[in-house]
Design a protein around this motif. Structure first.
Motif, short mmCIF file in Angstrom:
data_model
loop_
_atom_site.label_atom_id
_atom_site.label_comp_id
_atom_site.label_asym_id
_atom_site.label_seq_id
_atom_site.Cartn_x
_atom_site.Cartn_y
_atom_site.Cartn_z
N ILE A 15 0.83 -1.20 0.00
CA ILE A 15 0.00 0.00 0.00
C ILE A 15 0.87 1.26 0.00
CG2 ILE A 15 -1.63 1.35 1.40
CD1 ILE A 15 -2.83 -1.41 2.24
N VAL A 16 1.93 1.25 0.80
CA VAL A 16 2.84 2.40 0.83
C VAL A 16 3.50 2.59 -0.53
CG1 VAL A 16 5.00 3.27 1.83
CG2 VAL A 16 3.26 2.28 3.32
N GLN A 17 3.83 1.50 -1.21
CA GLN A 17 4.43 1.61 -2.55
C GLN A 17 3.43 2.20 -3.54
OE1 GLN A 17 7.72 1.02 -3.53
NE2 GLN A 17 6.89 2.10 -5.33
N ILE A 18 2.16 1.82 -3.42
CA ILE A 18 1.11 2.38 -4.29
C ILE A 18 1.01 3.89 -4.08
CG2 ILE A 18 -1.39 2.45 -4.71
CD1 ILE A 18 -1.40 -0.60 -4.14
N ILE A 19 1.10 4.31 -2.81
CA ILE A 19 1.05 5.75 -2.51
C ILE A 19 2.24 6.46 -3.13
CG2 ILE A 19 1.10 7.48 -0.66
CD1 ILE A 19 -0.33 5.39 1.13
N HIS A 20 3.42 5.85 -3.03
CA HIS A 20 4.62 6.43 -3.67
C HIS A 20 4.43 6.54 -5.18
CE1 HIS A 20 7.33 6.93 -0.35
NE2 HIS A 20 7.26 5.65 0.03
N ASP A 21 3.89 5.49 -5.81
CA ASP A 21 3.65 5.51 -7.26
C ASP A 21 2.67 6.61 -7.63
OD1 ASP A 21 5.33 3.33 -7.45
OD2 ASP A 21 3.72 1.84 -7.62
N PHE A 22 1.64 6.76 -6.80
CA PHE A 22 0.63 7.80 -7.03
C PHE A 22 1.26 9.19 -6.97
CE2 PHE A 22 -2.36 10.92 -5.37
CZ PHE A 22 -3.46 10.76 -6.20
#
Length: 334
Positions: free
Chosen positions: A255-262
């Motif tokens: 989830i944290v990686q998805i936020i970074h990608d966003f």
């Protein structure tokens, strides 16, 4: 007596500005209390502090988290907040609580529900009563975000009171918005306010562990099917559903990686900066509407005549439109 233990009456604006810029959590909490106060003397001082701190450079990300009752929002925030602190971030959690209609106070003990995060020196948790007033949430929460960013918190998490009108308010003050759900997507969607599924940048099926894991995976597929047919809130971003177990800390890193990608996508495309500017503009209009509303109902002549007009429209003696125009005329003539 140290500088940051001054009596309340001895504290000037510079005391708060210096303390916040140094990351003093006691001073930050004191300043937020002023922001939340409805007393005019506190309001004026709070605005001076905010004006002075507006130019503070911040590379923060603002994350909104909502979910149906029982979705495990607090446990999830405790888990993801602790993970982020361990990664070197400073995390502020602003929990917009339901309020008692009698006392107007918070009725949810956020710090007791986020035990690890509450003990972490890199975290700051602030439960704030909504007072039943979304306009108040809008102003006070936005200003509290400004103070937290000036104090050096680079991740601001706003937890909302549940699925309802408040989510639309919070969506317009954050960069990334998460919806926490449980298994049984079909049944749960029936209880959600229309349009809520169009708000999130990520849907998290929480409590995906033990005997519930199979159901959680099925729910994730159902939500992804639904999301495929909806227009994403963030243009060009594919909102999707993932599974997680906040209790067992499974899925948090993804989830944290998805936020970074966003964040990378929205900054590269300039959407991030465009949204921040639009949020400031929207905030201006919301405050004007909110303050006009307050001034109207506190106006002396309007207060005197309001009961008469209410009775007249209820008894069918006057039209609603004509009554509203007459009340507005009383307000405008001043």
């Amino acid at each position: 007596m140290t500088k940051y233990n001054r009596k309340k009456e001895e504290r000037d604006v510079s005391y708060y500005i210096e303390g916040i810029l140094k990351g003093n959590r006691v001073v930050l909490a004191q300043a937020i209390t002023m922001v939340e106060s409805n007393a005019k003397r506190h309001f004026d001082k709070a605005q001076q502090i905010i004006e002075a701190l507006l130019q503070t450079q911040s590379s923060s990300i603002r994350i909104g988290i909502t979910g149906v009752p029982g979705a495990g929002k607090s446990t999830f925030i405790d888990s993801i907040g602790t993970y982020l602190c361990n990664q070197g971030y400073r995390v502020a959690v602003l929990a917009v609580d339901p309020s008692s209609k009698v006392s107007r106070g918070s009725i949810m003990g956020d710090k007791t529900r986020m035990e690890r995060l509450a003990r972490n020196p890199r975290a700051f948790i602030r439960p704030s009563p909504s007072g039943g007033n979304l306009g108040g949430v809008n102003r006070k929460t936005r200003e509290t975000i400004t103070l937290c960013e000036a104090a050096g918190y680079d991740v601001i998490i706003v937890e909302t009171m549940g699925v309802g009108q408040g989510e639309f308010v919070v969506r317009d003050m954050v960069d990334f918005f998460m919806l926490l759900v449980l298994t049984g997507a079909g049944d749960e969607l029936q209880t959600m306010k229309k349009g809520i599924m169009e708000l999130p940048d990520l849907v998290v099926v929480n409590k995906a562990d033990g005997d519930n894991l199979r159901k959680a995976k099925k729910a994730k597929q159902e939500y992804n099917t639904i999301l495929h047919f909806l227009k994403p809130f963030t243009a060009g971003w594919s909102t999707r559903a993932v599974t997680a177990s906040a209790l067992q800390e499974i899925g948090i890193e993804e989830i944290v990686q998805i936020i970074h990608d966003f964040m990378e996508y929205t900054k590269d495309s300039e959407l991030f900066y465009k949204r921040r500017r639009e949020q400031q503009r929207n905030w201006l209009h919301e405050l004007v509407k909110h303050d006009l509303y307050q001034q109207f109902y506190h106006h002396a002549k309007v207060s005197q005549q309001l009961t008469y007009f209410e009775k007249a429209v209820m008894n069918g003696e006057k039209s609603v439109t004509a009554s509203a125009l007459e009340l507005l005329a009383l307000f405008i003539k001043e």
